[in-house]
Write an enzyme that holds these catalytic residues in place. Structure first.
Site, PDB file in Angstrom:
ATOM      1  N   ASN A 192      34.171  23.730  17.236  1.00 51.94           N
ATOM      2  CA  ASN A 192      33.750  23.145  18.522  1.00 51.94           C
ATOM      3  C   ASN A 192      32.658  23.989  19.170  1.00 51.94           C
ATOM      4  OD1 ASN A 192      35.330  20.638  19.439  1.00 51.94           O
ATOM      5  ND2 ASN A 192      36.894  21.932  18.481  1.00 51.94           N
TER       6      ASN A 192
ATOM      7  N   MET B 253      43.012  30.932  21.594  1.00 50.74           N
ATOM      8  CA  MET B 253      44.471  30.862  21.485  1.00 50.74           C
ATOM      9  C   MET B 253      45.178  31.936  22.320  1.00 50.74           C
ATOM     10  SD  MET B 253      44.758  28.209  19.714  1.00 50.74           S
ATOM     11  CE  MET B 253      46.475  28.171  19.201  1.00 50.74           C
TER      12      MET B 253
ATOM     13  N   ASN C 149      38.451  23.180  28.835  1.00 51.43           N
ATOM     14  CA  ASN C 149      39.120  23.345  27.543  1.00 51.43           C
ATOM     15  C   ASN C 149      39.095  22.026  26.778  1.00 51.43           C
ATOM     16  OD1 ASN C 149      40.836  24.586  25.540  1.00 51.43           O
ATOM     17  ND2 ASN C 149      42.568  23.471  26.425  1.00 51.43           N
TER      18      ASN C 149
ATOM     19  N   HIS D 136      41.466  19.892  24.041  1.00 45.70           N
ATOM     20  CA  HIS D 136      42.831  19.858  23.526  1.00 45.70           C
ATOM     21  C   HIS D 136      42.976  18.669  22.577  1.00 45.70           C
ATOM     22  CE1 HIS D 136      47.125  20.582  23.520  1.00 45.70           C
ATOM     23  NE2 HIS D 136      47.297  19.273  23.639  1.00 45.70           N
TER      24      HIS D 136
HETATM   25  C1  GRF Z   1      40.635  22.258  18.236  1.00 45.52           C
HETATM   26  O1  GRF Z   1      41.442  21.287  17.645  1.00 45.52           O
HETATM   27  C2  GRF Z   1      40.812  22.268  19.725  1.00 45.52           C
HETATM   28  O2  GRF Z   1      41.120  21.026  20.258  1.00 45.52           O
HETATM   29  C3  GRF Z   1      41.995  23.197  19.902  1.00 45.52           C
HETATM   30  O3  GRF Z   1      41.834  24.172  18.913  1.00 45.52           O
HETATM   31  C4  GRF Z   1      41.088  23.658  17.825  1.00 45.52           C
HETATM   32  C5  GRF Z   1      39.935  24.589  17.621  1.00 45.52           C
HETATM   33  O4  GRF Z   1      39.188  24.308  16.469  1.00 45.52           O
HETATM   34  N1  GRF Z   1      42.045  23.703  21.244  1.00 45.52           N
HETATM   35  P1  GRF Z   1      37.798  25.028  16.249  1.00 45.52           P
HETATM   36  O5  GRF Z   1      38.044  26.534  16.258  1.00 45.52           O
HETATM   37  O6  GRF Z   1      36.867  24.620  17.354  1.00 45.52           O
HETATM   38  O7  GRF Z   1      37.325  24.571  14.907  1.00 45.52           O
END
Ligand code: GRF
Length: 189
Positions: A15, A91, A108, A110
């Protein structure tokens, strides 16, 4: 005026990458000023390095308490002066004090259609419930987990035979569209 964006990650950073790629477009009214990971081995940092984006690591294991980690996070962010902070697979639960300091600027993504399935294992829970659709949500961050005002949502179907892996991949593709769109919406509002 171009807004300043910090992105907080812990792992893959797909992301973060989608956000940075969107911001690389000259007509996008924001730019990344800091990628920050709480894990030194986060794969997402490779992208930041390869693209020459400003990044830093604040390793949470080096701090005695959540409050001490959040204080270091706050200092690093203050130096970067972001207008918006995007949590992107970050996290760590943030202390209410930290969240209040950045209230309104902290967002954020989710992987569920909130208010359904806050917390972890969202895809497994959607499959277990027999849901026919899933999706993702971009929302403001408030002290209560995954509970802030919703900025945008994207829906995907759950197909017969879906597994956690296939559903997760479909939702992630939607995330990569939704997050930049919501960032733009916020920046332009
Ligand atoms: C995503 O699914 C997001 O919605 C969640 O954690 C995941 C992160 O994936 N909060 P990435 O590190 O962006 O690939």
């Amino acid at each position: 005026m171009t807004k300043r964006v910090a992105i907080l990650i812990s792992g893959r950073g797909s992301n973060m990458r989608a956000l940075c790629q969107a911001m690389a477009s000259p007509d996008f009214p924001a730019k990344p000023v800091l990628i920050l990971s709480n894990r030194p081995d986060a794969a997402g940092l490779d992208y930041a390095r390869a693209e020459g984006l400003p990044y830093t690591v604040i390793d949470h294991t080096q701090f005695e308490s959540r409050a001490a980690f959040d204080a270091a996070l706050h200092d690093a962010l203050q130096k970067a002066r972001p207008d918006i902070i995007c949590l992107a697979g970050f996290m760590r639960l943030l202390t209410p004090g930290f969240v209040e300091k950045w209230a309104g600027s902290l967002i954020n993504i989710h992987p569920s259609l909130l208010p359904k399935y806050p917390g972890l294992k969202t895809h497994q829970r959607a499959l277990n419930a027999g849901d026919t659709e899933a999706g993702c949500t971009v929302h403001h961050v408030v002290p209560e987990m995954d509970a802030g005002e919703i900025i945008g949502q994207s829906r995907v179907p759950i197909l017969p035979g879906d597994t956690v892996e296939t559903l997760e991949a479909r939702v992630r593709e939607a995330e990569h569209q939704l997050y930049p769109a919501c960032l733009r919406k916020l920046v332009e509002s």
